[in-house]
Design a protein around this motif. Sequence first.
Motif, PDB file in Angstrom:
ATOM      1  N   TYR A 330     -89.701 -41.798 -97.134  1.00 55.82           N
ATOM      2  CA  TYR A 330     -89.253 -42.821 -96.183  1.00 55.82           C
ATOM      3  C   TYR A 330     -88.997 -44.158 -96.894  1.00 55.82           C
ATOM      4  N   SER A 331     -89.776 -44.454 -97.926  1.00 56.50           N
ATOM      5  CA  SER A 331     -89.537 -45.684 -98.684  1.00 56.50           C
ATOM      6  C   SER A 331     -88.152 -45.665 -99.328  1.00 56.50           C
ATOM      7  N   ILE A 334     -85.495 -46.155 -96.601  1.00 56.69           N
ATOM      8  CA  ILE A 334     -85.377 -47.557 -96.215  1.00 56.69           C
ATOM      9  C   ILE A 334     -84.687 -48.355 -97.307  1.00 56.69           C
ATOM     10  N   ARG A 337     -80.976 -47.621 -97.251  1.00 57.26           N
ATOM     11  CA  ARG A 337     -80.346 -48.253 -96.100  1.00 57.26           C
ATOM     12  C   ARG A 337     -80.160 -49.752 -96.344  1.00 57.26           C
ATOM     13  N   GLU A 338     -81.156 -50.394 -96.911  1.00 59.96           N
ATOM     14  CA  GLU A 338     -81.056 -51.828 -97.202  1.00 59.96           C
ATOM     15  C   GLU A 338     -79.969 -52.091 -98.246  1.00 59.96           C
ATOM     16  N   ILE A 381     -89.662 -55.466 -92.656  1.00 57.47           N
ATOM     17  CA  ILE A 381     -89.439 -54.021 -92.766  1.00 57.47           C
ATOM     18  C   ILE A 381     -90.175 -53.287 -91.660  1.00 57.47           C
ATOM     19  N   TYR A 385     -87.876 -51.057 -89.079  1.00 56.99           N
ATOM     20  CA  TYR A 385     -87.786 -49.611 -89.273  1.00 56.99           C
ATOM     21  C   TYR A 385     -88.954 -48.837 -88.653  1.00 56.99           C
ATOM     22  N   ILE A 395     -91.876 -43.995 -87.406  1.00 61.63           N
ATOM     23  CA  ILE A 395     -90.690 -44.315 -88.195  1.00 61.63           C
ATOM     24  C   ILE A 395     -89.452 -44.293 -87.299  1.00 61.63           C
ATOM     25  N   ILE A 399     -83.952 -43.673 -89.797  1.00 62.30           N
ATOM     26  CA  ILE A 399     -84.546 -43.343 -91.094  1.00 62.30           C
ATOM     27  C   ILE A 399     -85.010 -41.898 -91.104  1.00 62.30           C
TER      28      ILE A 399
END
Length: 990
Positions: A330-331, A334, A337-338, A381, A385, A395, A399
């Motif tokens: 998931y990190s 994210i 996506r950023e 964050i 998210y 979450i 994501i």
Amino acid sequence: MKKNAPAPSIVPVSTPSTIHYVGIGASAGGLEAIESFFTNMPPDSGMAFIVVQHLSPDYKSLMVELLSKKTSMPVHRAEDAMEVLPDHVYLIPPKKNLTIFHGKLLLSDQDHSRGINLPIDLFLRSLADDQAERAVAIILSGTGSDGMRGVRAVKENGGMVMVQSEESAKFDGMPRSAISTGLADFVLPPDHMPRQLQAFIKHPYVTKTERSESLISNEDGMIRIFALLRERCKVDFTYYKPSTVVRRIERRMSINQVEDIKDYVNYILSNPAELTTLYRELLIGVTSFFRDQEAFDFLASNVLPDLFRNATSREIRFWVAACSTGEEAYSLAILARECLEKLGSSHDIKIFATDIDRDAIHYAAAGSYPESIAADLSPRILSKYFHKRDDNFQIARTIREMVVFAQHNLIKDPPFTNIDLISCRNVLIYFQPILQRKVFEFFNFSLAANGALFLGSSESTGEMASYFDVLDQKLKIFRSKGRMKPLSDTHLPSVSDTRFHEMKGQFAIARRAVRATEEERVMERFIEAASSDYIPLALVVNEQLEVQHIFGDATGYLKLPSGKVVNDISKMAVKELAIPLATGIQKVFRQHQELRFSNIRVSQPDGNRLIDMRIKLLPAKKEQDHLIAVFITETRKNDSNDSGQPVQTYDLSKEAEDRMRDLEHELQFTRENLQATIEELETSNEELQATNEELLASNEELQSTNEELQSTNEELFTVNAEYQSKIIELTELHNDLDNLLSATQIGNLLLDENMEVRRFSKRVCDIFKLLDSDIGRPITHITHHLLNCDPIALIRDVQITSRPQELEVQTQDGRWRLMRIVPYAIGPKTFSGTVVSFVDINLLKLAQESACEMQQLFADVVHSSPALVWLADTSKGCIWFNEPWLAFTGRTMEQELGNGWAAGVHPDDFERCLKIYTESFDQMKPFSMEYRLRRHDGVYRLLLDEGRPRFRQDGSFAGYIGACLDISDKTCPFDQPNCMMHAVRSGATA
């Protein structure tokens, strides 16, 4: 000396190398638990205790004073750089966070700018890093989930974990969160923890009186454990690093108080759950969101932008190997996506997150994490998210849809392909070099050219460094040089290689493919050699008119047009061949019939030539494009059709003019139709315009839906595999249930909410006339054998009231059964149907009747006796008197019970009687005594009281029975054989 005074300068009993550091985390309701713990903890255990609580910053803590009353150990409020000594207790001060470094406590101000503060997690993680296997984590009562991550860290570094049982905790939030990790070694009430803790630290493997080398040298025991793990869990730990495996086995041996490896193997065989626990401990993975923030910053600024800019397709693929509970995956999602938002670009990011631990994959797929993750994430964050759900953070869907979770064995299962970035952190350090080399070969095969590899801070590419370029040596980020060589077939010997049979079919397919490729290469070499001398000009063309292969000399027939290079045969062929080639190829593909053109005149530098052209469909092969072959030969006078097949022949020179005339007529007709069509199109254009706008809106929605379905499809593929396993488990469970119902000899009948038969056991057929074909039929249609009972009405009543009913019923054959009707529960206070059970109590019923008859007989005998009869239980109190006794004293049964009867004993006789009664009772011996007892008229009468001990059938003491006779006027007749009391007394003695 005060308990909270500074520690005296003394030499501790245990040297620092043997101290165990016990970190105790507690919050709401934790005071009672802490006091209970230290009340039962000896003051000379040799352990050091550090208590971390959630304290109010606005009030002074009184914990030092309160806890000093519960233990004789010195209790200190922690100070900066304070050395931790054994047999001392240290408490966290308010407004501070506590850590430990080299055995010294360090204080820091709490930082609330990042949101929630988690002092227990913070301390336990530092304790795990500093003391490793000498760390002990204890989680007591409290709300929230603080301590959950700390427990994982302690366990990962070889420490021990204790958690307060939920039922004994005043607030069970923290204990429940810690227990949910599955890593708790002991779940106990606080007062039971000290004894278990002492037993643990005294084990030889904990005190290191026996070294690990003895465990490694016992090869038979280790191989037996590896074999059991491989058989049950399908994972071979043979090539894991011995130090890691041995340390975890030692821990389990010390927890279970086993000192010899052979005994531990036997313990595993007799306790299958222990094997599962050992497996889970060997797979412990500590992870968190954006772990090693500096490395993630480097990815965001240097690696990901290059991947997105240089991508050759819309889809970008990541692989997070050994993802544990999903934080790493998931990190990356994210972060990607950023990065895309910052670049203003659009790509489909697909992240494959895999782990060998099925439970971890299920946890990760749920995407729900405790509140403690707020310590790892910035408020921006977290709010962007994640969204709050109960006590957890969920979450965001955008994501979650980027990540596909799957169970995967990094060593045995095939790797993914065309991966742009692989993250595999802190798992390779547990592998021996042979496994590390194999994993890196997989990664090299998986990574696309210039793909990135992200390793843990303690890992490196080692001997496979030539496969990768270093992007940052400190942060362990590398770039692939491309596939250096195909995957090796190195086989790792193992205790049992069950996967070979599963993969054999796949290898067979691969071998056939290789053999087919070799055969094609041989044919290709042969044709190239023969085409120049023996084969006329031949072309292989696909349905798009693209030339796939040319055999022979095409000079004078094909040429490359100017401009962009194309291989369209209609553009490459000379003008005389262009029309027949285009029309003929399309017709052959459409009609699947061979076609021939003859007498085609082609202009050549040395004059005109007449050629024949033959177009034939090639045999189709599965999963290959349809192809045709075009044969071009120069016409000779003696040429003839020798094929013997009905081939349609065309003379182009004779029919060309007629064909052109027909085409002109068709063109004129088409123009007229086109004009009419244009007018109709203009009429409907406005309607189509409106429809088009609606379709555009619908298209956007469908595009979004399509992306969701794509992600769902991949997830369903993984879920399908899991369901296959579940089906097998359910089949076994179904068989177990059938055998259980049959073995219990209890008739069970399951009905749905419509009172239709859902399932029944064979024994219920003795009550209801049921057949296998009656499943699905209403029970009201089935007759029964019960007497004086309406089971249908009772079932309806249970369905309406949801209250169970129990009734003894009799069948027509005279047998008695206990009928229970309970609601069929499908959730809390939610029911759907009923469960009816019948237990055969016929023998019990007969025994009850017999007992009642015997009881009545005893009562008749005793009540008709002139003697005063009494019964006492093991407490020395009387529990029953016969009617002559009550008539004699004139008192009620309630007044006489216990020691109430003693109120009628003459005061001068009371002490003597009590002494005889008590001594005889304690020795369980018969007694005989005389005393005066007050009659109902107030007159004291002299009684002879003889008591005998009573024993149960198993020989255990049940109390006393005694009989009294008024001897004021006569002698005792008890010893006369014809006396009724003689029989009573003899029976009691027997």
